[in-house]
Motif scaffolding. Structure first.
Motif, PDB file in Angstrom:
ATOM      1  N   VAL A   1      -4.711  -2.539   1.684  1.00  0.00           N
ATOM      2  CA  VAL A   1      -3.328  -2.159   2.001  1.00  0.00           C
ATOM      3  C   VAL A   1      -2.349  -3.005   1.187  1.00  0.00           C
ATOM      4  O   VAL A   1      -1.389  -2.483   0.619  1.00  0.00           O
ATOM      5  CB  VAL A   1      -3.046  -2.303   3.518  1.00  0.00           C
ATOM      6  N   VAL A   2      -2.604  -4.295   1.106  1.00  0.00           N
ATOM      7  CA  VAL A   2      -1.706  -5.188   0.361  1.00  0.00           C
ATOM      8  C   VAL A   2      -1.698  -4.821  -1.125  1.00  0.00           C
ATOM      9  O   VAL A   2      -0.633  -4.658  -1.732  1.00  0.00           O
ATOM     10  CB  VAL A   2      -2.109  -6.666   0.567  1.00  0.00           C
ATOM     11  N   VAL A   3      -2.865  -4.672  -1.693  1.00  0.00           N
ATOM     12  CA  VAL A   3      -2.961  -4.329  -3.115  1.00  0.00           C
ATOM     13  C   VAL A   3      -2.442  -2.912  -3.359  1.00  0.00           C
ATOM     14  O   VAL A   3      -1.714  -2.658  -4.326  1.00  0.00           O
ATOM     15  CB  VAL A   3      -4.419  -4.484  -3.613  1.00  0.00           C
ATOM     16  N   GLY A   4      -2.780  -1.988  -2.473  1.00  0.00           N
ATOM     17  CA  GLY A   4      -2.331  -0.603  -2.617  1.00  0.00           C
ATOM     18  C   GLY A   4      -0.830  -0.463  -2.562  1.00  0.00           C
ATOM     19  O   GLY A   4      -0.237   0.326  -3.314  1.00  0.00           O
ATOM     20  N   ALA A   5      -0.167  -1.232  -1.695  1.00  0.00           N
ATOM     21  CA  ALA A   5       1.294  -1.188  -1.618  1.00  0.00           C
ATOM     22  C   ALA A   5       1.911  -1.659  -2.933  1.00  0.00           C
ATOM     23  O   ALA A   5       2.908  -1.094  -3.397  1.00  0.00           O
ATOM     24  CB  ALA A   5       1.790  -2.039  -0.456  1.00  0.00           C
ATOM     25  N   ARG A   6       1.315  -2.672  -3.545  1.00  0.00           N
ATOM     26  CA  ARG A   6       1.810  -3.152  -4.850  1.00  0.00           C
ATOM     27  C   ARG A   6       1.606  -2.096  -5.940  1.00  0.00           C
ATOM     28  O   ARG A   6       2.455  -1.917  -6.812  1.00  0.00           O
ATOM     29  CB  ARG A   6       1.105  -4.442  -5.255  1.00  0.00           C
ATOM     30  N   ILE A   7       0.492  -1.398  -5.884  1.00  0.00           N
ATOM     31  CA  ILE A   7       0.218  -0.353  -6.869  1.00  0.00           C
ATOM     32  C   ILE A   7       1.212   0.793  -6.704  1.00  0.00           C
ATOM     33  O   ILE A   7       1.764   1.304  -7.685  1.00  0.00           O
ATOM     34  CB  ILE A   7      -1.246   0.142  -6.754  1.00  0.00           C
TER      35      ILE A   7
ATOM     36  N   VAL B   1      19.595   1.513 -16.408  1.00  0.00           N
ATOM     37  CA  VAL B   1      18.415   1.498 -17.269  1.00  0.00           C
ATOM     38  C   VAL B   1      17.170   1.810 -16.455  1.00  0.00           C
ATOM     39  O   VAL B   1      16.314   2.580 -16.870  1.00  0.00           O
ATOM     40  CB  VAL B   1      18.273   0.132 -17.982  1.00  0.00           C
ATOM     41  N   GLY B   2      17.068   1.207 -15.272  1.00  0.00           N
ATOM     42  CA  GLY B   2      15.903   1.446 -14.438  1.00  0.00           C
ATOM     43  C   GLY B   2      16.015   0.731 -13.108  1.00  0.00           C
ATOM     44  O   GLY B   2      16.924  -0.077 -12.893  1.00  0.00           O
ATOM     45  N   SER B   3      15.088   1.058 -12.237  1.00  0.00           N
ATOM     46  CA  SER B   3      15.057   0.399 -10.933  1.00  0.00           C
ATOM     47  C   SER B   3      13.629   0.387 -10.414  1.00  0.00           C
ATOM     48  O   SER B   3      12.794   1.179 -10.825  1.00  0.00           O
ATOM     49  CB  SER B   3      15.968   1.123  -9.935  1.00  0.00           C
ATOM     50  N   ARG B   4      13.391  -0.559  -9.527  1.00  0.00           N
ATOM     51  CA  ARG B   4      12.115  -0.603  -8.822  1.00  0.00           C
ATOM     52  C   ARG B   4      12.362  -1.191  -7.456  1.00  0.00           C
ATOM     53  O   ARG B   4      13.384  -1.820  -7.199  1.00  0.00           O
ATOM     54  CB  ARG B   4      11.059  -1.374  -9.603  1.00  0.00           C
ATOM     55  N   MET B   5      11.440  -0.946  -6.572  1.00  0.00           N
ATOM     56  CA  MET B   5      11.579  -1.399  -5.186  1.00  0.00           C
ATOM     57  C   MET B   5      10.240  -1.897  -4.678  1.00  0.00           C
ATOM     58  O   MET B   5       9.193  -1.477  -5.163  1.00  0.00           O
ATOM     59  CB  MET B   5      11.989  -0.244  -4.260  1.00  0.00           C
ATOM     60  N   PHE B   6      10.306  -2.769  -3.703  1.00  0.00           N
ATOM     61  CA  PHE B   6       9.139  -3.023  -2.868  1.00  0.00           C
ATOM     62  C   PHE B   6       9.614  -2.774  -1.452  1.00  0.00           C
ATOM     63  O   PHE B   6      10.444  -3.498  -0.924  1.00  0.00           O
ATOM     64  CB  PHE B   6       8.576  -4.437  -3.010  1.00  0.00           C
ATOM     65  N   TYR B   7       9.097  -1.701  -0.885  1.00  0.00           N
ATOM     66  CA  TYR B   7       9.531  -1.206   0.407  1.00  0.00           C
ATOM     67  C   TYR B   7       8.341  -1.270   1.359  1.00  0.00           C
ATOM     68  O   TYR B   7       7.235  -0.879   0.991  1.00  0.00           O
ATOM     69  CB  TYR B   7      10.035   0.225   0.203  1.00  0.00           C
ATOM     70  N   PHE B   8       8.562  -1.763   2.587  1.00  0.00           N
ATOM     71  CA  PHE B   8       7.444  -1.931   3.507  1.00  0.00           C
ATOM     72  C   PHE B   8       6.739  -0.610   3.796  1.00  0.00           C
ATOM     73  O   PHE B   8       5.561  -0.580   4.128  1.00  0.00           O
ATOM     74  CB  PHE B   8       7.903  -2.599   4.817  1.00  0.00           C
ATOM     75  N   GLY B   9       7.430   0.494   3.655  1.00  0.00           N
ATOM     76  CA  GLY B   9       6.836   1.806   3.899  1.00  0.00           C
ATOM     77  C   GLY B   9       5.722   2.164   2.934  1.00  0.00           C
ATOM     78  O   GLY B   9       4.911   3.053   3.207  1.00  0.00           O
ATOM     79  N   TYR B  10       5.673   1.471   1.785  1.00  0.00           N
ATOM     80  CA  TYR B  10       4.585   1.727   0.841  1.00  0.00           C
ATOM     81  C   TYR B  10       3.225   1.400   1.455  1.00  0.00           C
ATOM     82  O   TYR B  10       2.206   1.934   1.036  1.00  0.00           O
ATOM     83  CB  TYR B  10       4.780   0.910  -0.435  1.00  0.00           C
ATOM     84  N   MET B  11       3.203   0.500   2.435  1.00  0.00           N
ATOM     85  CA  MET B  11       1.935   0.157   3.101  1.00  0.00           C
ATOM     86  C   MET B  11       1.316   1.383   3.756  1.00  0.00           C
ATOM     87  O   MET B  11       0.099   1.556   3.741  1.00  0.00           O
ATOM     88  CB  MET B  11       2.155  -0.912   4.181  1.00  0.00           C
ATOM     89  N   PHE B  12       2.170   2.229   4.345  1.00  0.00           N
ATOM     90  CA  PHE B  12       1.654   3.410   5.025  1.00  0.00           C
ATOM     91  C   PHE B  12       1.048   4.401   4.040  1.00  0.00           C
ATOM     92  O   PHE B  12       0.099   5.105   4.369  1.00  0.00           O
ATOM     93  CB  PHE B  12       2.753   4.057   5.868  1.00  0.00           C
TER      94      PHE B  12
ATOM     95  N   TYR C   1      -6.022   5.144   1.584  1.00  0.00           N
ATOM     96  CA  TYR C   1      -6.876   4.732   0.470  1.00  0.00           C
ATOM     97  C   TYR C   1      -7.605   3.429   0.792  1.00  0.00           C
ATOM     98  O   TYR C   1      -8.786   3.269   0.477  1.00  0.00           O
ATOM     99  CB  TYR C   1      -6.051   4.558  -0.812  1.00  0.00           C
ATOM    100  N   ALA C   2      -6.904   2.506   1.437  1.00  0.00           N
ATOM    101  CA  ALA C   2      -7.513   1.231   1.806  1.00  0.00           C
ATOM    102  C   ALA C   2      -8.622   1.447   2.831  1.00  0.00           C
ATOM    103  O   ALA C   2      -9.698   0.846   2.737  1.00  0.00           O
ATOM    104  CB  ALA C   2      -6.461   0.281   2.370  1.00  0.00           C
ATOM    105  N   PHE C   3      -8.371   2.304   3.799  1.00  0.00           N
ATOM    106  CA  PHE C   3      -9.374   2.569   4.838  1.00  0.00           C
ATOM    107  C   PHE C   3     -10.625   3.199   4.238  1.00  0.00           C
ATOM    108  O   PHE C   3     -11.740   2.747   4.497  1.00  0.00           O
ATOM    109  CB  PHE C   3      -8.795   3.485   5.924  1.00  0.00           C
ATOM    110  N   PHE C   4     -10.447   4.225   3.415  1.00  0.00           N
ATOM    111  CA  PHE C   4     -11.612   4.880   2.824  1.00  0.00           C
ATOM    112  C   PHE C   4     -12.319   3.988   1.811  1.00  0.00           C
ATOM    113  O   PHE C   4     -13.549   4.018   1.714  1.00  0.00           O
ATOM    114  CB  PHE C   4     -11.233   6.233   2.215  1.00  0.00           C
ATOM    115  N   GLY C   5     -11.567   3.173   1.093  1.00  0.00           N
ATOM    116  CA  GLY C   5     -12.184   2.218   0.179  1.00  0.00           C
ATOM    117  C   GLY C   5     -13.023   1.197   0.935  1.00  0.00           C
ATOM    118  O   GLY C   5     -14.145   0.869   0.533  1.00  0.00           O
TER     119      GLY C   5
END
Length: 183
Positions: free
Chosen positions: A26-32, A148-159, A164-168
């Motif tokens: 979940v942690v790695v997947g949210a970053r991806i 030019v661009g934007s990026r976010m780290f949003y807690f909702g990315y965990m969901f 993927y984390a569970f099946f992995g």
């Protein structure tokens, strides 16, 4: 080699390893997911809706103020853009970097490039809840900006990463159980 495989099979097949691998996934997947959700205007992407810009003069004793993109772009909010012109708002920042607490967020900007006429600026907003961080990158002249661009780290990315984390983790657990029986 067989001993190493036995140890690996015991670890992967352990019921204690399953929650660890699932949490790690979940942690790695949210970053991806956050990386995949980056927006770049030159590729034709629209920036994230919480895109913000630093401007001077600041308000209430702050070194700068933060404005939403729709407050600046005349086509999105003509009245707001006209009001900003009356206040003599400038988008070129006087210092190479700065930070200020505004509302429920900590904002910090850094001038990444400055050619005398135009600056390339990155503004980072870290919300106090610790769950959201928004990076806004733009080019600024004294009177205009271009995203030019934007990026976010949003807690909702965990969901989004959770399935993927569970099946992995389930696959790793199954592989471990399979090798435990074989070895």
């Amino acid at each position: 080699m067989v001993r190493l495989l036995k140890i690996l099979a015991i670890i992967l097949g352990s019921s204690w390893f399953f929650p660890v691998s699932c949490t790690s996934g979940v942690v790695v997947g949210a970053r991806i997911i956050a990386k995949l959700d980056e927006r770049h205007v030159e590729r034709g992407d629209a920036v994230h809706s919480p895109f913000k810009i630093a401007a001077v003069p600041g308000v209430q004793g702050l070194p700068f103020r933060v404005l939403r993109l729709d407050e600046i772009k005349p086509d999105a909010a003509a009245d707001a853009a006209l009001a900003l012109k009356k206040e003599n708002i400038a988008f070129r920042m006087p210092a190479q970097s700065g930070s200020a607490r505004i509302g429920q967020s900590m904002f910090s900007y850094q001038v990444l490039e400055d050619n005398g006429q135009e600056q390339f600026i990155e503004l980072v907003e870290k919300q106090d809840d610790g769950d959201n961080t928004i990076w806004s990158r733009y080019r600024a002249t004294s009177t205009s900006i271009s995203p030019v661009g934007s990026r976010m780290f949003y807690f909702g990315y965990m969901f989004g990463a959770l399935p993927y984390a569970f099946f992995g983790a389930l696959i790793l657990y199954g592989i471990g159980r399979f090798f435990r029986k074989r070895l």
